[in-house]
Scaffold this motif. Sequence first.
Motif, mmCIF file in Angstrom:
data_model
loop_
_atom_site.group_PDB
_atom_site.id
_atom_site.type_symbol
_atom_site.label_atom_id
_atom_site.label_comp_id
_atom_site.label_asym_id
_atom_site.label_seq_id
_atom_site.Cartn_x
_atom_site.Cartn_y
_atom_site.Cartn_z
ATOM 1 N N ARG A 109 0.899 -1.140 0.047
ATOM 2 C CA ARG A 109 -0.121 -0.078 -0.056
ATOM 3 C C ARG A 109 0.832 1.308 -0.145
ATOM 4 N NH1 ARG A 109 -3.520 -1.440 5.218
ATOM 5 N NH2 ARG A 109 -1.166 -2.301 5.732
ATOM 6 N N LYS A 110 0.331 2.273 -0.341
ATOM 7 C CA LYS A 110 1.233 3.522 -0.452
ATOM 8 C C LYS A 110 1.211 3.931 1.069
ATOM 9 C CE LYS A 110 0.789 5.903 -4.913
ATOM 10 N NZ LYS A 110 0.827 7.334 -5.316
ATOM 11 N N PHE A 124 5.600 3.479 -2.081
ATOM 12 C CA PHE A 124 4.697 2.264 -1.399
ATOM 13 C C PHE A 124 5.483 1.631 -0.036
ATOM 14 C CE2 PHE A 124 3.056 2.284 -5.573
ATOM 15 C CZ PHE A 124 1.664 2.077 -5.140
#
Length: 128
Positions: free
Chosen positions: A6-7, A57
Amino acid sequence: MGLGPRKVGPVAAAELLRLAAQVERDLLAAGIRARPYDVSGDRSDAWAGVEVEVDEFDDPAGGVWLHWKLPVELDESILLGTGEVHAPLAAGVVALLNALGYVAAPGQDSLRPYAVKVHGGPIGRDSA
């Protein structure tokens, strides 16, 4: 919950962007051409130097990466897979950044051969 990385959050993303900008400024001050990474993948322009990539990320490949972009005419005449030019250029950038107080090392990402990963900036210096 989705699969894969995920970011990072907004604060961590801002820190990565700040680190990337500081690296770019210091490379320019040292006489090395630097600019933000060209995400379009267009390699037709004549610009050559270090491109500064920010990967936002939260996986091991996330962070600030430096890539050498060679002039098109030189790039086309070299077997890029051998690293004959890219590996020494990366080693030189690592040595310079470490001398300036950064924590940098040759990257271990197979998708970024010969790239340099910047793990941190100089302690005690303003990164703004």
